[in-house]
Design a protein around this motif. Structure first.
Motif, short mmCIF file in Angstrom:
data_model
loop_
_atom_site.label_atom_id
_atom_site.label_comp_id
_atom_site.label_asym_id
_atom_site.label_seq_id
_atom_site.Cartn_x
_atom_site.Cartn_y
_atom_site.Cartn_z
N GLU A 275 -21.77 -1.55 26.45
CA GLU A 275 -20.79 -1.73 27.52
C GLU A 275 -19.66 -2.66 27.04
O GLU A 275 -18.50 -2.28 27.03
N ARG A 398 -19.51 -12.87 31.54
CA ARG A 398 -20.48 -11.99 32.18
C ARG A 398 -19.80 -11.03 33.14
O ARG A 398 -19.16 -11.43 34.11
N GLY A 399 -19.94 -9.74 32.90
CA GLY A 399 -19.35 -8.74 33.80
C GLY A 399 -20.40 -8.25 34.78
O GLY A 399 -20.97 -9.02 35.55
N GLU A 400 -20.69 -6.95 34.71
CA GLU A 400 -21.68 -6.29 35.55
C GLU A 400 -23.05 -6.95 35.37
O GLU A 400 -23.66 -6.86 34.30
N SER A 402 -25.95 -6.29 36.31
CA SER A 402 -27.15 -5.47 36.11
C SER A 402 -27.31 -5.02 34.67
O SER A 402 -28.33 -4.45 34.30
N ILE A 403 -26.27 -5.24 33.84
CA ILE A 403 -26.35 -4.78 32.45
C ILE A 403 -26.90 -5.89 31.56
O ILE A 403 -26.38 -7.00 31.56
#
Ligand SMILES: *Cc1c(COP(=O)(O)O)cnc(C)c1O
Length: 464
Positions: A275, A398-400, A402-403
């Motif tokens: 990602e 830190r983005g999404e 859940s990844i």
């Protein structure tokens, strides 16, 4: 597989030719003509393979039939048998979807063992067949030197000369280099700094006429393609353990020369669902300034707690720029010619492509120590300062949520105890196999900061 130079000025080369050199003759870096791409079905089929089996799947397309399959298997299995963890590159959990990938279980306690254990054995394999000898010459600020010496000392066809700045590497790093046994191993302590060492090495590669006619120089820093190739493997290994190809993951990579993170970029191009790739820098933030502001320029060097990332110019970045310029060697050569003279930027469209793949952060020494203390308090895990830079950058970017976010743990904390002590923690012990490091006999020669003197030392000591 054929390899081409980023500067476009030399004919395509074989894997073997690229292995046995350094920079391309036109001053560029070698990259594969095309990338092998693996389908999700293929990647799914690799779940559960041992590290060595996986490595063979991933590197074979880059080597083709230039090295017989059975010989390549032996090289890979012998290399990773030197590691002191059965998984070779284990994952360890820090928090919710937050992981570190432990790349410090090799003989010299840094990730460079992943490539240099293999490089030494590949050279031996190729040189035995060709009945040829070479001289390895490299400059090190610490980790590359010991990993290269350890990886190449068994080779009967190689003499290896490693330059380090006299009295400017840590005691552990110096001991790790100067206690490596072997008649073909030479440590030179140059009376100068790391840049002086690098300048001497570059000049020696550019004009090799000082060597006997049947010898040539081979590079062991990350301009050597084989190093990048071997580093692609652990991205696949880690992602597979967390559910790839059916689960995307992100990586945070503490980087100096852009070698390690470039391997991650290639893994993504080869079909691994990555990602984001986070470029974690210390105060030496040339890459962070480019990623965050589209500014590519040199500043002054800062000395930090993460010395393996204390560099001004990331040599492997040229390999990435080559792709960003759609492999236009003319545009790239022009860009590189202007570098250092002005603040460079790429077009808005190109920069958007950069941003679609990479994020970045710059982490200072204070924040590095805070992360070391905080992670130790909550998990009992001790991070080395380079790893801490990566973990902090991962948290900042830190983005999404859940990844899964995987930070590369590039060195064992015992290698860099200064930062650990500054974080208010006890200095970590060296692992078992290095407990007696400080009792071992050292061998090195102090030489003046002078190319002629270094060249003379090499010609008197190399065998041919
Ligand atoms: C070499 C090194 C790095 C930087 O790796 P690059 O390939 O230069 O980006 C990071 N951490 C440690 C411990 C290293 O030895």
């Amino acid at each position: 597989m054929r390899y081409i130079s980023t500067r476009g000025g030399c004919p395509p080369q074989t894997f073997e030719e690229v292995l046995l050199t350094g920079l391309a003759p036109d001053g560029g870096l070698f990259v594969p003509e095309s990338l092998p791409v693996f389908s999700p079905e293929e990647i799914r089929g690799w779940q559960g393979l041992s590290y060595s089996e996986l490595a063979l799947k991933i590197i074979t397309p880059f080597i083709g039939n230039e090295i017989p399959a059975a010989a390549l298997r032996t090289v890979i299995e012998d290399s990773y048998a030197e590691f002191d963890h059965s998984e070779v590159a284990p994952l360890s959990k820090l928090g919710d979807q937050e992981w570190i990938l432990e790349l410090y279980h090799g003989p010299t306690l840094a990730f460079k063992d992943f490539a240099l254990q293999v490089l030494g054995r590949l050279l031996e394999q190729v040189l035995t067949r060709k009945k040829q000898r070479v001289v390895i010459l490299g400059a090190t600020s610490g980790d590359t030197g010991s990993a290269a010496l350890e990886g190449c000392r068994h080779s009967n066809h190689v003499d290896i000369f490693i330059l380090h700045p006299h009295q400017r590497v840590s005691a552990v790093q110096r001991k790790q280099m100067t206690t490596v046994p072997g008649d073909n191993v030479f440590n030179l302590a140059v009376e100068g700094n790391f840049d002086d060492c690098q300048r001497i090495v570059k000049a020696a590669f550019a004009d090799q006429s000082f060597l006997p006619a049947d010898l040539s120089l081979v590079a062991v820093n990350s301009i050597n393609w084989a190093r990048i190739m071997m580093q692609i493997v652990y991205y696949f290994s880690a992602a597979l353990k967390l559910g790839a190809p059916d689960q995307a993951v992100s990586f945070s990579v503490p980087t100096g020369n852009f070698g390690d993170v470039f391997a991650g970029y290639l893994a993504k191009g080869m079909g691994l669902p990555i990602e984001r790739l986070i470029i974690a820098t210390n105060k030496n933030d040339i890459l962070h300034r480019f990623i965050s502001r589209n500014e590519y320029s040199i500043t002054d060097l800062s000395k930090t707690f993460s010395p393996s990332m204390d560099i001004l110019v990331s040599s492997n970045f040229e390999r990435y720029l080559f792709d960003l310029f759609d492999r236009d060697s003319v545009a790239l050569t022009d860009f590189m010619a202007r570098f250092g003279k002005e603040v460079l930027s790429v077009s808005t469209q190109q920069w958007q492509r950069v941003r679609a793949c990479f994020d970045s952060a710059s982490v200072d020494d204070e924040a590095t120590c805070q992360v070391i203390a905080e992670v130790f308090k909550h998990t009992g895990k001790l991070l080395d300062p380079h790893t801490a830079v990566g973990v902090k950058a991962a948290r900042d970017c830190r983005g999404e949520a859940s990844i899964p976010m995987i930070s590369l743990a590039t060195a064992h904390p015992a290698k860099f105890s200064e930062a650990i002590i500054s974080a208010g923690l006890a200095a970590p012990e060296l692992p078992e196999h290095l407990r007696d490091l400080f009792d071992r006999e050292e061998r090195y020669t102090v030489v003046p900061n002078d190319l002629g003197e270094v060249a003379r030392f090499i010609t008197t000591h190399c065998r041919h």
